[in-house]
Design a protein around this motif. Structure first.
Motif, PDB file in Angstrom:
ATOM      1  N   ALA A  80       0.827  -1.211   0.000  1.00 42.04           N
ATOM      2  CA  ALA A  80       0.000   0.000   0.000  1.00 42.04           C
ATOM      3  C   ALA A  80       0.861   1.261   0.000  1.00 42.04           C
ATOM      4  O   ALA A  80       0.553   2.239  -0.694  1.00 42.04           O
ATOM      5  CB  ALA A  80      -0.934  -0.005   1.211  1.00 42.04           C
ATOM      6  N   VAL A  81       1.955   1.250   0.749  1.00 42.49           N
ATOM      7  CA  VAL A  81       2.841   2.418   0.806  1.00 42.49           C
ATOM      8  C   VAL A  81       3.506   2.652  -0.544  1.00 42.49           C
ATOM      9  O   VAL A  81       3.525   3.763  -1.073  1.00 42.49           O
ATOM     10  CB  VAL A  81       3.902   2.238   1.911  1.00 42.49           C
ATOM     11  N   PHE A  82       4.057   1.596  -1.141  1.00 39.49           N
ATOM     12  CA  PHE A  82       4.770   1.762  -2.408  1.00 39.49           C
ATOM     13  C   PHE A  82       3.829   2.113  -3.553  1.00 39.49           C
ATOM     14  O   PHE A  82       4.186   2.894  -4.434  1.00 39.49           O
ATOM     15  CB  PHE A  82       5.560   0.494  -2.731  1.00 39.49           C
ATOM     16  N   ARG A  83       2.627   1.543  -3.547  1.00 43.22           N
ATOM     17  CA  ARG A  83       1.669   1.884  -4.608  1.00 43.22           C
ATOM     18  C   ARG A  83       1.300   3.358  -4.569  1.00 43.22           C
ATOM     19  O   ARG A  83       1.156   4.006  -5.599  1.00 43.22           O
ATOM     20  CB  ARG A  83       0.413   1.022  -4.474  1.00 43.22           C
ATOM     21  N   GLU A  84       1.144   3.877  -3.360  1.00 47.75           N
ATOM     22  CA  GLU A  84       0.739   5.283  -3.236  1.00 47.75           C
ATOM     23  C   GLU A  84       1.903   6.234  -3.488  1.00 47.75           C
ATOM     24  O   GLU A  84       1.722   7.270  -4.148  1.00 47.75           O
ATOM     25  CB  GLU A  84       0.180   5.524  -1.834  1.00 47.75           C
ATOM     26  N   ASP A 155      14.429  12.618  -8.913  1.00 50.06           N
ATOM     27  CA  ASP A 155      13.164  12.491  -8.182  1.00 50.06           C
ATOM     28  C   ASP A 155      12.831  11.044  -7.828  1.00 50.06           C
ATOM     29  O   ASP A 155      11.709  10.740  -7.431  1.00 50.06           O
ATOM     30  CB  ASP A 155      12.017  13.117  -8.972  1.00 50.06           C
ATOM     31  N   ALA A 156      13.775  10.132  -7.960  1.00 46.04           N
ATOM     32  CA  ALA A 156      13.537   8.736  -7.588  1.00 46.04           C
ATOM     33  C   ALA A 156      13.273   8.637  -6.087  1.00 46.04           C
ATOM     34  O   ALA A 156      13.898   9.322  -5.285  1.00 46.04           O
ATOM     35  CB  ALA A 156      14.741   7.875  -7.964  1.00 46.04           C
ATOM     36  N   ARG A 157      12.348   7.757  -5.706  1.00 45.59           N
ATOM     37  CA  ARG A 157      12.004   7.574  -4.298  1.00 45.59           C
ATOM     38  C   ARG A 157      12.379   6.197  -3.776  1.00 45.59           C
ATOM     39  O   ARG A 157      12.600   6.014  -2.584  1.00 45.59           O
ATOM     40  CB  ARG A 157      10.507   7.816  -4.084  1.00 45.59           C
ATOM     41  N   ASP A 173      10.543  10.148   3.210  1.00 45.04           N
ATOM     42  CA  ASP A 173       9.087  10.147   3.281  1.00 45.04           C
ATOM     43  C   ASP A 173       8.526   8.730   3.303  1.00 45.04           C
ATOM     44  O   ASP A 173       7.564   8.428   4.029  1.00 45.04           O
ATOM     45  CB  ASP A 173       8.501  10.920   2.095  1.00 45.04           C
ATOM     46  N   ILE A 174       9.123   7.843   2.514  1.00 44.87           N
ATOM     47  CA  ILE A 174       8.662   6.458   2.502  1.00 44.87           C
ATOM     48  C   ILE A 174       9.027   5.770   3.809  1.00 44.87           C
ATOM     49  O   ILE A 174       8.225   5.010   4.374  1.00 44.87           O
ATOM     50  CB  ILE A 174       9.240   5.713   1.285  1.00 44.87           C
ATOM     51  N   LYS A 175      10.215   6.036   4.316  1.00 44.40           N
ATOM     52  CA  LYS A 175      10.580   5.488   5.629  1.00 44.40           C
ATOM     53  C   LYS A 175       9.560   5.895   6.690  1.00 44.40           C
ATOM     54  O   LYS A 175       9.108   5.078   7.495  1.00 44.40           O
ATOM     55  CB  LYS A 175      11.969   5.959   6.026  1.00 44.40           C
ATOM     56  N   ALA A 181       2.856   3.028   9.482  1.00 43.58           N
ATOM     57  CA  ALA A 181       2.110   1.786   9.273  1.00 43.58           C
ATOM     58  C   ALA A 181       2.540   0.691  10.231  1.00 43.58           C
ATOM     59  O   ALA A 181       1.996  -0.415  10.204  1.00 43.58           O
ATOM     60  CB  ALA A 181       2.290   1.317   7.825  1.00 43.58           C
ATOM     61  N   GLY A 182       3.522   0.977  11.099  1.00 45.18           N
ATOM     62  CA  GLY A 182       3.989  -0.012  12.049  1.00 45.18           C
ATOM     63  C   GLY A 182       4.950  -1.007  11.450  1.00 45.18           C
ATOM     64  O   GLY A 182       5.235  -2.050  12.028  1.00 45.18           O
TER      65      GLY A 182
END
Length: 249
Positions: A80-84, A155-157, A173-175, A181-182
């Protein structure tokens, strides 16, 4: 945007009672033709329905890697995190894990960036013609104290590193999204800042536990928290290169 922070995402291999996963197979039980395809930092064709047997059963992890090739396997929460947040940088392929009802996906990081800061790393060793691998000359034989030049990331994440594929790098931001999300901050998943590069690792009792940024100077550790379980390298890659949005399997 050089004020961004980056972390290396990984898992804690020492989590007690964790499961161990074999390489993916098709529904007929045949191993995929190229078990290394999902760790090369480039887009791949959808592999079709896959399943993953156990090397050793145990407690599930939100983020894990297969025992030979190191193919990343992730839970729905990480998906869910990576898709968003990074749909341009990754491909996600559904996979059935033996005995598991929860959905899991193979994570293919389809973006490679040439940004290792050789001078800032503790030590780098490059392949030379004398090593006998002419196709790898100039790539990295080993990297200690990984640091990256953030000015080259673009701009790679989420990305892998040109010439040194093992690490998966995610931005701050992803971290933070994984922490919320725990998944990060638990004893199974962890990350460390890499001066532009990121390292992290996690088991799934709390998912991510600590992380440190891959920056010059001391790094603090970051792991994903472990999740509560239910009973039972590319020559020719462009700097900051990234593919167009990728279809998922």
């Amino acid at each position: 945007m050089t004020n961004r922070h980056f972390f290396r995402l990984d898992f804690d291999v020492d989590v007690p009672g964790r499961w161990y996963l074999r390489e993916p197979k098709n529904l007929e039980g045949q191993e995929v033709s190229d078990i290394w395809a999902f760790i090369e930092g480039k887009p791949v064709s959808a592999p079709g329905p896959l399943r993953i047997p156990f090397s050793r059963p145990g407690n599930p992890l939100d983020f894990d890697k297969t025992t030979v090739a190191g193919t990343p396997v992730v839970s729905a929460r990480i998906v869910a995190v990576f898709r968003e947040m990074a749909p341009h940088d990754v491909q996600l392929f559904p996979v059935k894990i033996e005995g598991q009802l929860e959905p899991h996906h193979i994570l293919n990081v389809a973006c490679t960036v040439r940004c290792i800061d050789d001078a800032a790393c503790e030590e780098v060793q490059l392949y030379t013609p004398e090593d006998g691998y002419p196709e790898r000359v100039g790539e990295y034989h080993s990297v200690s104290g990984l640091r990256i030049d953030k000015s080259k990331v673009g701009d790679a994440r989420v990305f892998r590193l040109w010439g040194w594929h093992p690490p998966i790098i995610v931005d701050g931001d992803i971290k933070e999204a994984l922490e919320r999300a725990g998944i990060v901050g638990d004893s199974s998943t962890k990350s460390e800042e890499v001066g532009g590069t990121v390292r992290c690792a996690h088991p799934r009792e709390r998912v991510l536990t600590s992380a440190h940024e891959l920056l010059p100077g001391p790094a603090e550790t970051w792991k994903p928290a472990r999740r509560r379980h239910a009973p039972a390298e590319l020559p020719g890659a462009h700097p900051a290169g990234r593919p167009a949005p990728l279809a998922e399997g």
